[in-house]
Write an enzyme that holds these catalytic residues in place. Sequence first.
Site, PDB file in Angstrom:
ATOM      1  N   HIS A  55     -75.006 -12.273 -25.959  1.00  0.00           N
ATOM      2  CA  HIS A  55     -75.285 -11.798 -27.320  1.00  0.00           C
ATOM      3  C   HIS A  55     -74.077 -11.123 -27.958  1.00  0.00           C
ATOM      4  O   HIS A  55     -73.980 -11.036 -29.183  1.00  0.00           O
ATOM      5  CB  HIS A  55     -76.493 -10.855 -27.324  1.00  0.00           C
ATOM      6  CG  HIS A  55     -76.253  -9.509 -26.711  1.00  0.00           C
ATOM      7  ND1 HIS A  55     -76.509  -9.238 -25.384  1.00  0.00           N
ATOM      8  CD2 HIS A  55     -75.779  -8.351 -27.238  1.00  0.00           C
ATOM      9  CE1 HIS A  55     -76.227  -7.967 -25.133  1.00  0.00           C
ATOM     10  NE2 HIS A  55     -75.768  -7.420 -26.234  1.00  0.00           N
ATOM     11  N   ASP A  85     -78.278 -14.349 -20.767  1.00  0.00           N
ATOM     12  CA  ASP A  85     -77.473 -13.390 -21.525  1.00  0.00           C
ATOM     13  C   ASP A  85     -76.099 -13.177 -20.886  1.00  0.00           C
ATOM     14  O   ASP A  85     -75.595 -12.049 -20.837  1.00  0.00           O
ATOM     15  CB  ASP A  85     -78.190 -12.048 -21.696  1.00  0.00           C
ATOM     16  CG  ASP A  85     -77.569 -11.216 -22.826  1.00  0.00           C
ATOM     17  OD1 ASP A  85     -76.930 -11.802 -23.714  1.00  0.00           O
ATOM     18  OD2 ASP A  85     -77.708  -9.972 -22.790  1.00  0.00           O
ATOM     19  N   SER A 161     -72.404  -3.199 -23.919  1.00  0.00           N
ATOM     20  CA  SER A 161     -72.897  -4.526 -23.556  1.00  0.00           C
ATOM     21  C   SER A 161     -71.757  -5.442 -23.147  1.00  0.00           C
ATOM     22  O   SER A 161     -70.744  -5.550 -23.849  1.00  0.00           O
ATOM     23  CB  SER A 161     -73.662  -5.165 -24.720  1.00  0.00           C
ATOM     24  OG  SER A 161     -74.935  -4.584 -24.859  1.00  0.00           O
TER      25      SER A 161
END
Length: 307
Positions: A55, A85, A161
Amino acid sequence: MTDAEALDAYSTTVVRVADAVAPSVAAVTVRTPRGTGAGSATVVSADRHLLTSAHVVEGADRVDLAFADGSEARARVIGRDPLSDLAVLLADDPTPPPVPFGDAASLRVGQLVVALGNPHGLAGSVTAGIVSALGRSLPTRAGRVVDEVIQTDAALNPGNSGGALADSAGRLVGVNTAVAGVGLGLAVPITATTRAIVDALRTTGRVRRAWLGIAGARVRLRPEIAARVGAPNGVQVASVVGGSPAAEAGARQGDVVVTLGGAPVTTVTDITRLMVEGAIGSRMEMTVWRNGALVDVVVEPQELQGV
């Protein structure tokens, strides 16, 4: 060991991990048609490959890396898998040494872990905590669920992230992917399964998965059925996609799947876990409970398209 000695040992471990891993964790700046974004990535090969979250680089037109030593590099996305992901980048310029892979399957609740990344654009940030729980599930934007997710209380914030979750030996055991709440961070684990995904992304740029074409939910089996199949739960088929492998095999709405390919099925995850590349085109026996009887149907999963 006294409290002071324990604290000193803790600090020494975190410093050692930070010294070993932080130089190889990059701040990632992503430009997309919608604007700019940020995240982190970790060098995982001597061939300039980096691992990040899918993402983070979704829709990327340009990816720039900045390392703790001040060096910078342009990178490109060579493989992205929304279902796990995970994404792999290739830097155009030399990178710091790779961080060795660990094995999240060996983690234990209470074990020390160190999160490294670039929260809020603050490059080279390090936080530490413990493994709070194992075996969590994380829904992805692609509609699938990542299994065996690591929960940690190491502080994570936007920009973390794609960054590294390392064990006390400085090995990569997870990719930080989400902030679920105060004191609650989640990371995609580095396991045999995810390493195979990373290898596929590095070599072919994509991950091939199989598809049956059924949707369902876990249901509790009646005691007499559970006794016969040796499990308390099954997956009841809510819908069957027309023309899908499951439809061609004769699967019906209302069937309760109890085994697939000889493996017990108690959750939807049990089915998706079997839908790997090797299952494509392979005939598998699926046992369902239908109208008071166990019925065997033979399914031949096909490749999942359009992901």
